[in-house]
Structure formats: structure tokens, C-alpha cells
Design an enzyme around this catalytic site. Structure first.
Site, mmCIF file in Angstrom:
data_model
loop_
_atom_site.group_PDB
_atom_site.id
_atom_site.type_symbol
_atom_site.label_atom_id
_atom_site.label_comp_id
_atom_site.label_asym_id
_atom_site.label_seq_id
_atom_site.Cartn_x
_atom_site.Cartn_y
_atom_site.Cartn_z
ATOM 1 N N ARG A 41 -0.712 9.187 1.345
ATOM 2 C CA ARG A 41 -2.336 9.677 0.981
ATOM 3 C C ARG A 41 -2.698 11.405 1.030
ATOM 4 N NH1 ARG A 41 -5.625 5.474 4.715
ATOM 5 N NH2 ARG A 41 -5.071 3.757 3.411
ATOM 6 N N ARG A 54 -1.276 8.827 8.933
ATOM 7 C CA ARG A 54 -0.950 7.584 9.210
ATOM 8 C C ARG A 54 -0.798 6.690 8.126
ATOM 9 N NH1 ARG A 54 -5.209 3.275 8.682
ATOM 10 N NH2 ARG A 54 -6.343 4.807 7.413
ATOM 11 N N HIS A 94 -8.844 10.352 2.628
ATOM 12 C CA HIS A 94 -8.298 9.061 1.680
ATOM 13 C C HIS A 94 -8.495 9.638 0.141
ATOM 14 C CE1 HIS A 94 -8.268 5.283 -0.130
ATOM 15 N NE2 HIS A 94 -7.937 4.717 0.861
ATOM 16 N N GLU A 103 0.927 -0.958 0.039
ATOM 17 C CA GLU A 103 0.124 -0.052 -0.240
ATOM 18 C C GLU A 103 0.935 1.252 -0.060
ATOM 19 O OE1 GLU A 103 -2.893 -0.193 3.042
ATOM 20 O OE2 GLU A 103 -4.311 -1.540 1.852
ATOM 21 N N HIS A 107 -11.268 10.465 6.122
ATOM 22 C CA HIS A 107 -11.137 8.996 6.158
ATOM 23 C C HIS A 107 -10.810 8.296 7.805
ATOM 24 C CE1 HIS A 107 -10.490 4.775 5.428
ATOM 25 N NE2 HIS A 107 -9.215 4.721 5.341
HETATM 26 P P1 FAD Z 1 -14.612 1.507 15.370
HETATM 27 O O1 FAD Z 1 -14.525 0.344 14.662
HETATM 28 O O2 FAD Z 1 -15.527 2.568 14.383
HETATM 29 O O3 FAD Z 1 -16.030 1.074 16.424
HETATM 30 C C1 FAD Z 1 -16.216 2.263 17.150
HETATM 31 C C2 FAD Z 1 -17.439 1.555 18.058
HETATM 32 O O4 FAD Z 1 -17.853 2.555 18.958
HETATM 33 C C3 FAD Z 1 -18.759 1.302 17.361
HETATM 34 O O5 FAD Z 1 -19.254 0.267 17.720
HETATM 35 C C4 FAD Z 1 -19.730 2.110 17.692
HETATM 36 O O6 FAD Z 1 -20.862 2.189 17.543
HETATM 37 C C5 FAD Z 1 -19.258 2.798 19.059
HETATM 38 N N1 FAD Z 1 -19.802 4.124 19.622
HETATM 39 C C6 FAD Z 1 -19.244 5.172 19.020
HETATM 40 N N2 FAD Z 1 -19.739 6.240 20.053
HETATM 41 C C7 FAD Z 1 -20.264 5.445 21.077
HETATM 42 C C8 FAD Z 1 -21.363 5.934 22.023
HETATM 43 N N3 FAD Z 1 -21.269 7.309 22.311
HETATM 44 N N4 FAD Z 1 -21.847 5.074 22.729
HETATM 45 C C9 FAD Z 1 -21.491 3.743 22.570
HETATM 46 N N5 FAD Z 1 -21.011 3.208 21.488
HETATM 47 C C10 FAD Z 1 -20.325 4.181 20.638
HETATM 48 N N6 FAD Z 1 -7.394 0.847 8.988
HETATM 49 C C11 FAD Z 1 -6.602 -0.342 8.725
HETATM 50 O O7 FAD Z 1 -5.708 -0.314 9.305
HETATM 51 N N7 FAD Z 1 -6.608 -0.872 7.568
HETATM 52 C C12 FAD Z 1 -7.726 -0.817 6.632
HETATM 53 O O8 FAD Z 1 -7.770 -1.458 5.570
HETATM 54 C C13 FAD Z 1 -8.669 0.167 6.930
HETATM 55 N N8 FAD Z 1 -9.779 0.303 6.178
HETATM 56 C C14 FAD Z 1 -10.734 1.351 6.400
HETATM 57 C C15 FAD Z 1 -11.655 1.447 5.426
HETATM 58 C C16 FAD Z 1 -12.948 2.226 5.767
HETATM 59 C C17 FAD Z 1 -14.066 2.414 4.949
HETATM 60 C C18 FAD Z 1 -12.622 2.908 7.055
HETATM 61 C C19 FAD Z 1 -13.749 3.955 7.382
HETATM 62 C C20 FAD Z 1 -11.559 2.703 7.802
HETATM 63 C C21 FAD Z 1 -10.690 2.145 7.443
HETATM 64 N N9 FAD Z 1 -9.415 2.148 8.430
HETATM 65 C C22 FAD Z 1 -8.711 0.751 7.825
HETATM 66 C C23 FAD Z 1 -9.562 2.459 9.790
HETATM 67 C C24 FAD Z 1 -9.911 1.545 10.630
HETATM 68 O O9 FAD Z 1 -10.759 0.974 10.112
HETATM 69 C C25 FAD Z 1 -10.461 2.204 11.948
HETATM 70 O O10 FAD Z 1 -9.435 3.207 12.422
HETATM 71 C C26 FAD Z 1 -10.609 1.310 13.085
HETATM 72 O O11 FAD Z 1 -11.135 0.146 12.683
HETATM 73 C C27 FAD Z 1 -11.180 1.871 14.173
HETATM 74 O O12 FAD Z 1 -11.547 0.796 15.341
HETATM 75 P P2 FAD Z 1 -12.109 1.000 16.529
HETATM 76 O O13 FAD Z 1 -12.507 0.114 17.103
HETATM 77 O O14 FAD Z 1 -11.259 2.481 17.211
HETATM 78 O O15 FAD Z 1 -13.421 1.952 16.230
HETATM 79 C C1 SIN Z 2 -7.578 1.321 2.368
HETATM 80 O O1 SIN Z 2 -7.945 0.104 2.177
HETATM 81 O O2 SIN Z 2 -7.522 2.002 1.269
HETATM 82 C C2 SIN Z 2 -7.782 1.419 3.682
HETATM 83 C C3 SIN Z 2 -6.514 1.235 4.200
HETATM 84 C C4 SIN Z 2 -6.575 2.274 5.644
HETATM 85 O O3 SIN Z 2 -7.372 2.924 5.739
HETATM 86 O O4 SIN Z 2 -5.649 1.932 6.303
#
Ligand code: FAD
Ligand code: SIN
Length: 553
Positions: A283, A383, A237, A121, A348
Site C-alpha cells: 500500500r 500493515r 490507503h 489483496e 487509513h
Molecule cells: P473501531 O472499530 O474504530 O471502534 C472504536 C470504538 O471506540 C468506536 O465504537 C468508537 O465510538 C469508540 N470510541 C472512540 N473513542 C472513544 C471515547 N473517548 N469514549 C468512548 N468511546 C470511544 N481492516 C481489516 O482487517 N480488513 C478490512 O477490510 C478493513 N477495511 C477497512 C475499511 C475502512 C473504511 C476502514 C476505515 C478501516 C478498515 N480496516 C480494515 C481497518 C479496521 O477496520 C480497523 O483497524 C478495526 O476495525 C479497528 O477496530 P477497533 O475495534 O480497534 O476500532
Molecule cells: C480494503 O478493503 O482495502 C481495506 C482492507 C484493510 O484495510 O485491511
């Protein structure tokens, strides 16, 4: 199995309460001792979050040609001088252990023969991104969810929204959370509270983030005096699907990693005019290249897009690697084997967050933070792709060391008060803010910023914050006493409180982003100021906010 539904009562205390059921929250729950009572509350369904949507993969230097040192160097370079070196060392050195743990739990990463398959990537010097087709996040979340559901000490409460933190008056340590559960506003006590609420992309009109990403953790923690850090750094992104009526679905960077070109409507691979690495430049560079190119070459830059051209990738590879992207594009009328995919940048990832140390501790005792809502220091100003799922796992694992005294939980008496009001009138201002705020933020704090536009936006957002403070609902959320449960009898009240609570958070995070972006009079990583386009050594410092105090270190 501890999967409760909202009709059941929620206990009024746990040993540890986790807010959020993404990769960070779920993995944290699995790492806590099995003799502790752990609650996970999550505001939508269990799987709704960015983790489930993650596509490209998870980075780890496990290929023989790679090393943690190279992963470290790439991460530091992408972070544009603002990574915390110690935190990055910690991340890359724990990466293979994190992957081994996920594999052992049952995550089915793609393989080449009997080896884990890896892709390239942007800004990675080696192919080190492990994946499960283009739904890596789903593979991880599904496995973690199964494991969590099988643990008798973990109870999960979906459709439960955290609205406020409960700080002990004299010691100022966190001892619980106020939640909206069914039609009740309740206070839940816990020896440790872990914020794992994800990002805040919904503050921008164009975002790849799911609707739940409203910056709640940062807003809740900041309102109670936690130190928040580097909030001006947003990763845009470069390639979100841009079709009228469609959400900004991510077209993974892995598509460019596998060889896709970015072209304009003349078929020109214009990114090379901006950076010698072309499509695989960092990015922020690629997003700005698209933004600037569209400003110069389009009559309507706000609606404009460039294209991803996959004709260079063997169809078999496309089929194997990107089945979900094929499906979603097909749904929007695009056959990616024969047609270009219209794409444009979208918000993103939020590099900044609640400042945490290597043990995921925040500046408030008893309050911990993991995942996108935390600022561990590993991402700096920008990042490196696929480092955030890794960060979720590596830093959530540190919660295994959390020290609490479970026997501290005592029986707690609470009274119940019925509230008959509905809050239609509060919702007029809320609806206006929800429509106007993301557009304002996209225009003023998006890919290219200026002091003038940031200042104008700050005035507007400050006014909205004051307007919200005057609404009756603020009284219930901010000033209700932990000894009291409020029961709302009007059927509409539940959705009204939820919308209101999220909007309160969105205006607060908008305010914090704008303040931070105005403060930083330079350009670096995910923060670009047209009026201060240079990166300055004197600004190689973090932006910190605690209450009304903004400072750097
Ligand atoms: P999340 O997975 O967003 O979970 C947050 C949780 O908190 C959810 O369950 C939500 O409902 C809950 N929540 C929020 N506020 C409250 C509240 N007030 N009360 C109760 N619950 C609440 N990163 C990578 O490393 N590789 C990738 O390939 C990649 N692809 C991505 C693709 C997309 C489309 C996106 C949007 C992001 C991507 N990222 C990727 C970034 C990565 O997915 C996120 O940074 C990471 O998954 C965040 O995980 P998290 O557990 O912190 O939050
Ligand atoms: C992507 O698949 O381009 C997202 C990867 C990331 O946000 O780390």
C-alpha cells in the site's frame, strides 16, 4: 439485555470497563468471564466505528495451499523490518482459531460451495482474505453486537465519552475512567480498563476513517504516562473515492485483488513505473506512486485523482463482490460497470499505538488495550491488508486470561457539583483547530514528509496545545477529583465538552505523530521522508514515547 440508554444512571463501578464498541471491544467483552460485571461505553451509537466500515475482509491462512508460515512471511515483509516476530507468530498461529470462533458465533462469510471463499489483496502471496461481500466489518460487528446484547453481565452505554483515566495515586495502577454521560462528568471505577477506541484518522484532512476515529485511547493513555510506540507510521490507503463533496469512501483493495487497474487520465497503468507488482504492490508503494504521479502530471495535485478501471472484472463478479461499492458510487453519480472511479490516497490505518504485550497489557497496571489503538507489534511500519480485524479478534481473546479481584469493588461516596457555565468562548479556539489541524497534518505529516514542514507544524501544534490548556474546560477534564460528579446545566455544554475533549486528543496525537516523524531520520513503511529517503539498518528500532521522553529500542 444490558442495552441502557443515556437517560438511565450509569453505575459508578464495574469489574471491567471497556471503552469502545468496535470489533476489538465487543469481542473482548464476549471473552471475559460471565460472572464479572462488564461495562462497554462508546461515544456514539453502538455500531459507529471503523470495524463496521471494514470492507475487504479478514486474513487467515486456512486454504490448503497456504500456511501460517507464509502468512508470517508476508506480514513481516509488509512490516518493513519493524514487526515484532513473536507477536506476528502469535497472530498467524491463532488466525484459524479466530475465524472458527467467528463462524461459530454466526458470522456469515462468503462461501464457494461449502468452503469459505477467499480473495487476494496486495502483498499477500496467497488468496487468504475471507469476506462477506464488501461489508465484512458489518457482518462481524452485527454478529458480535447481537451476542453482546444477549449477555446479562454486559451493560452498554452509547453516547458516553471517556475523557480521562483514573490512576491510583501511589501505586499508579489504573482504576477507572472519567466519562461524559448525559450532562454529567462522572468517575467510574473498574478493576480493569480496556481501551478499544480505534484509530486516529481524523487528525488528517483526507481519511477513510469514521468521525469517531480521533485517537482518544492513545491520547488518554499517553497523558497518564503509558508508553506509546511507532506513532509516525500511518498507512495511507491508495484508493479513496475522490469526488467533490463526497466523504473519502474506501474503494476496497479487493477491487484491485479481483483485477481492477489503476490508470491515469491518459489511461496509462502508471504504477508499473514505480513497482513491478503494479497495482498489487504494498500500500505505501502504491499510495506514493499515485502521490508522485499526480505531483508530476497534475496542475493541482491537492485536488487531483487517478482512476480505478474495473472493465477487466466480469460484471457478475462485481455485482456479487462489491454491492456496497456499487451503491455508494451510484449515489455519487458513478456507474462502476461503465465508468472509471476517481480515487486518491487517504489516511487509513495507524500502525502505532499504545504499546502492549501478547496479553494486551499496557505499561500501566490495570490498563489494557486492543485493536487499532494498541501497538502489539504485528504491523511494524506497514500493515498487511486485512490483518487488523484479525488482530482485533486474536488479541481481544487474550483478555480471557485477565486476572482481577471482583470483590475489590467497594461502595464509593461521591459529591455532586452543579456547573452553570457554558463554554462558547472555549469553542472559538476549538473550531479554529478543528478546521486547521487536519489540513496542517495532511500537508506536513502526510504521504511525503520533510523535516522543515514537520518542524513548522510542530510549532503550530505546540501553540494550540498551550492555548487549549488555558481554557476553563481543561480544568474540569484534567483536574476534577474522582470523588466529585460535575453536572452541567447549560444545554449546550454537552456538545461543547465533547468537541473540546476530542480536540484535546487530536492536538495531542498530532503532537506525538509529529515528534515521532521528526525523530525518525529515514524512510520506512508508512513513514516517508523526502529529506531522508533511504531505509537505514541503524533505524531498525521502535520509536517510544513516555511523557516527555522520546527514545528508541
Ligand atoms: P473501531 O472499530 O474504530 O471502534 C472504536 C470504538 O471506540 C468506536 O465504537 C468508537 O465510538 C469508540 N470510541 C472512540 N473513542 C472513544 C471515547 N473517548 N469514549 C468512548 N468511546 C470511544 N481492516 C481489516 O482487517 N480488513 C478490512 O477490510 C478493513 N477495511 C477497512 C475499511 C475502512 C473504511 C476502514 C476505515 C478501516 C478498515 N480496516 C480494515 C481497518 C479496521 O477496520 C480497523 O483497524 C478495526 O476495525 C479497528 O477496530 P477497533 O475495534 O480497534 O476500532
Ligand atoms: C480494503 O478493503 O482495502 C481495506 C482492507 C484493510 O484495510 O485491511
Amino acid at each position: 439485555m444490558g442495552y441502557n440508554n443515556a437517560k438511565m444512571n450509569i453505575p459508578n463501578q464495574f469489574d471491567v470497563l471497556i471503552i469502545g464498541s468496535g470489533a476489538a471491544g465487543l469481542y473482548a467483552a464476549l471473552c471475559l468471564p460471565e460472572n464479572w460485571q462488564v461495562g462497554i461505553i462508546t461515544k456514539d451509537t453502538l455500531k459507529t466505528g471503523a470495524s463496521d466500515w471494514a470492507q475487504g475482509g479478514i486474513a487467515a491462512s486456512i486454504d490448503p495451499s497456504d500456511s501460517p508460515q507464509l502468512h508470517l512471511e508476508d506480514t513481516l515483509k509488509a512490516g518493513a523490518g519493524l514487526c515484532d516476530r513473536q507477536a506476528v507468530e502469535f497472530l498467524v498461529n491463532h488466525a484459524s482459531e479466530a475465524i472458527a470462533s467467528l463462524v461459530e458465533l454466526g458470522v456469515a462469510f462468503d462461501r464457494r460451495g461449502d468452503q469459505l471463499a477467499m480473495t487476494l489483496e496486495a502483498a499477500h502471496s496467497r488468496p487468504r482474505v475471507l469476506h462477506a461481500a464488501d461489508t465484512t466489518g458489518k457482518a462481524i460487528v452485527t454478529t458480535l453486537t447481537e451476542k453482546v446484547l444477549a449477555k446479562p453481565n454486559i451493560s452498554i452505554f452509547p453516547q458516553t465519552l471517556a475523557l480521562n483515566l483514573w490512576l491510583e495515586e501511589n501505586q499508579q495502577n489504573c482504576q477507572g475512567v472519567q466519562v461524559l454521560y448525559g450532562n454529567r462528568l462522572e468517575w467510574i471505577k473498574a478493576q480493569g480498563v480496556i481501551l478499544a477506541t480505534g484509530g486516529g484518522g481524523q487528525v488528517f484532512a483526507q481519511t477513510t476513517n469514521p468521525p469517531v476515529s480521533t485517537g482518544d485511547g492513545v491520547a488518554l493513555a499517553w497523558r497518564k504516562g503509558a508508553i506509546v510506540r511507532d506513532l509516525e507510521f500511518i498507512q495511507f490507503h491508495p484508493t479513496a473515492l475522490t469526488v467533490p463533496g463526497a466523504p473519502r469512501f474506501l474503494i476496497s483493495e479487493a477491487v484491485r485483488g479481483e483485477g481492477a487497474y489503476l490508470v491515469d487520465d491518459q489511461g496509462d497503468r502508471f504504477v508499473f513505473n514505480y513497482h513491478r507488482a503494479g497495482e498489487l504492490a504494498p500500500r505505501d508503494v502504491v499510495s506514493r506512486a499515485i502521490f508522485n504521479h499526480l505531483q508530476k502530471h497534475s496542475n493541482n495535485p491537492a485536488q487531483a485523482h487517478v482512476y480505478l478501471d474495473l472493465s477487466n472484472i466480469p460484471p457478475e463478479t462485481i455485482r456479487h463482490r462489491f454491492p456496497n461499492i456499487i451503491k455508494v458510487c451510484q449515489h455519487w453519480g458513478i456507474d462502476i460497470f461503465h465508468q472509471l472511479i476517481p480515487v486518491a490516497p487517504a489516511a487509513h490505518y495507524w500502525m502505532g499505538g499504545i504499546a502492549t504485550d501478547l496479553n494486551s497489557c499496557t505499561s500501566i497496571p490495570g490498563l489494557y488495550s486492543v485493536g487499532e489503538t494498541a501497538s502489539t507489534g504485528v504491523h511494524g511500519a506497514n500493515r498487511l491488508a486485512s490483518n487488523s480485524l484479525l488482530e482485533c479478534i486474536v488479541f481481544a481473546a487474550q483478555l480471557a486470561k485477565l486476572k482481577i479481584n471482583p470483590s475489590n469493588n467497594l461502595t464509593r461516596e461521591t459529591t455532586t457539583r452543579e456547573i452553570r457555565a457554558d463554554f462558547k468562548r472555549d469553542l472559538e479556539i476549538v473550531a479554529k483547530i478543528r478546521t486547521e489541524l487536519p489540513v496542517l497534518m495532511w500537508q506536513s505529516a502526510g504521504i511525503c514528509r520533510t523535516g522543515t514542514r514537520l518542524n513548522q507544524a510542530l510549532l503550530k501544534v505546540s501553540q494550540w496545545r498551550q492555548d487549549l490548556q488555558k481554557q476553563p474546560l481543561t480544568e474540569y477534564i484534567a483536574n476534577s477529583q474522582p470523588t466529585e460528579t460535575l453536572v452541567f446545566t447549560a444545554p449546550e455544554a454537552i456538545n461543547q465538552i465533547r468537541l473540546y475533549g476530542e480536540t484535546l486528543n487530536l492536538v495531542d496525537v498530532a503532537y506525538l505523530i509529529l515528534k515521532s516523524a521528526l525523530f525518525r531520520e529515514e524512510s520506512r513503511g508508512g513513514h516517508y521522508r523526502l529529506d531522508y529517503p533511504e531505509t537505514l539498518e541503524s533505524w531498525q528500532v521502535h520509536t517510544l514515547i513516555q511523557g516527555d521522553r522520546l527514545f528508541s529500542n
